[in-house]
Design a protein around this motif. Structure first.
Motif, short mmCIF file in Angstrom:
data_model
loop_
_atom_site.label_atom_id
_atom_site.label_comp_id
_atom_site.label_asym_id
_atom_site.label_seq_id
_atom_site.Cartn_x
_atom_site.Cartn_y
_atom_site.Cartn_z
N VAL A 1 -6.88 -9.39 5.47
CA VAL A 1 -8.14 -8.91 4.89
C VAL A 1 -9.13 -8.69 6.03
O VAL A 1 -9.24 -9.51 6.95
N THR A 2 -9.87 -7.58 5.96
CA THR A 2 -10.88 -7.29 6.98
C THR A 2 -12.26 -7.25 6.34
O THR A 2 -12.39 -7.15 5.12
N ASP A 3 -13.27 -7.27 7.17
CA ASP A 3 -14.64 -7.24 6.68
C ASP A 3 -15.03 -5.90 6.08
O ASP A 3 -15.94 -5.81 5.26
N PHE A 4 -14.33 -4.84 6.48
CA PHE A 4 -14.73 -3.51 6.01
C PHE A 4 -13.85 -2.96 4.90
O PHE A 4 -13.94 -1.80 4.56
N GLY A 5 -12.98 -3.79 4.35
CA GLY A 5 -12.34 -3.35 3.12
C GLY A 5 -10.85 -3.39 2.98
O GLY A 5 -10.36 -3.90 1.99
N PRO A 6 -10.05 -2.86 3.92
CA PRO A 6 -8.61 -2.74 3.67
C PRO A 6 -7.95 -4.10 3.48
O PRO A 6 -8.33 -5.10 4.09
N VAL A 7 -6.94 -4.12 2.64
CA VAL A 7 -6.16 -5.32 2.39
C VAL A 7 -4.69 -4.93 2.40
O VAL A 7 -4.30 -3.92 1.82
N ALA A 8 -3.86 -5.71 3.06
CA ALA A 8 -2.42 -5.47 3.08
C ALA A 8 -1.71 -6.81 3.04
O ALA A 8 -2.22 -7.82 3.54
N GLY A 9 -0.53 -6.82 2.46
CA GLY A 9 0.21 -8.06 2.39
C GLY A 9 1.65 -7.83 1.97
O GLY A 9 2.03 -6.75 1.54
N THR B 1 -4.46 -15.52 12.42
CA THR B 1 -5.58 -14.94 13.17
C THR B 1 -6.71 -14.71 12.18
O THR B 1 -6.54 -14.94 10.97
N ASP B 2 -7.84 -14.25 12.64
CA ASP B 2 -8.94 -13.93 11.74
C ASP B 2 -8.50 -12.85 10.75
O ASP B 2 -8.12 -11.75 11.14
N GLY B 3 -8.52 -13.18 9.50
CA GLY B 3 -8.15 -12.23 8.46
C GLY B 3 -6.70 -12.30 8.03
O GLY B 3 -6.35 -11.80 6.96
N LEU B 4 -5.82 -12.88 8.83
CA LEU B 4 -4.40 -12.96 8.49
C LEU B 4 -4.04 -14.38 8.07
O LEU B 4 -4.15 -15.32 8.87
#
Length: 203
Positions: free
Chosen positions: A117-125, A76-79
């Motif tokens: 990843v999102t446009d406003f900052g948070p990142v998880a993986g 998806t967008d960001g994933l």
């Protein structure tokens, strides 16, 4: 060409080899790509560690036959996700151990990664690493079991500030990272348990 004082081998020869490789990349779907490669590596005087003496030595002739497969794409967008698989058959091609597997080289290895990843900052993986059985001696009498480890990572980006954290071996799996076998048995070195790392970066 030789190791630390006390375990040195000044008679060590440089290793040489010929590598044959063929591969292909293909866009499977609009946001999914795949690649595959096959290789055959013939080595002469391959440099290796002798587990009995900890000195570097020459193995004679060895063959490495393998294949690597990777599929990556955006779910998806960001994933984004990536799956990799590696198969290798590394054997002695001459000497008393002909056709035996080289030490500490797994036949199979799998890696799975996912990052958001999102446009406003948070990142998880997260990442999953799975490794097959490995032999610890050149006669293939001793071995260590394969293992699977899961890692998580989290972060936050804001302007010049980046916060990050990583948890490796999330489930605190007991596993053997390396070892060596010989006349006195199989000596193994356990891998690290659950580990947390965190930090801040300024860019």
């Amino acid at each position: 060409l030789y190791n630390y004082p006390g375990w040195s081998n000044p008679d060590l020869k440089p290793e040489t080899g010929m590598n044959y490789e063929v591969g292909a990349n293909h866009q499977l779907l609009e946001k999914v790509a795949g690649s595959i490669s096959f290789y055959f590596l013939q080595m002469k005087d391959e440099i290796w560690i002798d587990p009995a003496t900890w000195a570097t030595k020459n193995l004679g002739k060895t063959n490495h036959i393998g294949s690597e497969l990777e599929i990556s794409g955006e779910v998806t967008d960001g994933l984004s996700c990536k799956l990799g698989y590696a198969w290798q058959n590394a054997i002695f091609a001459s000497g008393d151990n002909k056709d035996n597997t080289l030490t500490l080289i797994p036949r199979n290895k799998v890696t799975l990664q996912a990052n958001y990843v999102t446009d406003f900052g948070p990142v998880a993986g997260f990442q999953v690493d799975s490794m097959g059985k490995r032999y610890t001696d050149e006669t293939n009498d001793y071995s260590i079991d394969g293992y699977t480890l899961v890692s998580l990572n989290f972060g936050w980006h804001w302007k010049m500030v980046e916060l990050w954290s990583k948890i490796t071996n999330l489930f605190d799996t007991q596993y053997v990272e390396c070892g060596f076998g010989g006349a006195f048995g199989n000596f193994v070195y356990p891998g690290a348990g659950r580990t947390l790392q965190a930090g801040i970066r300024l860019r």
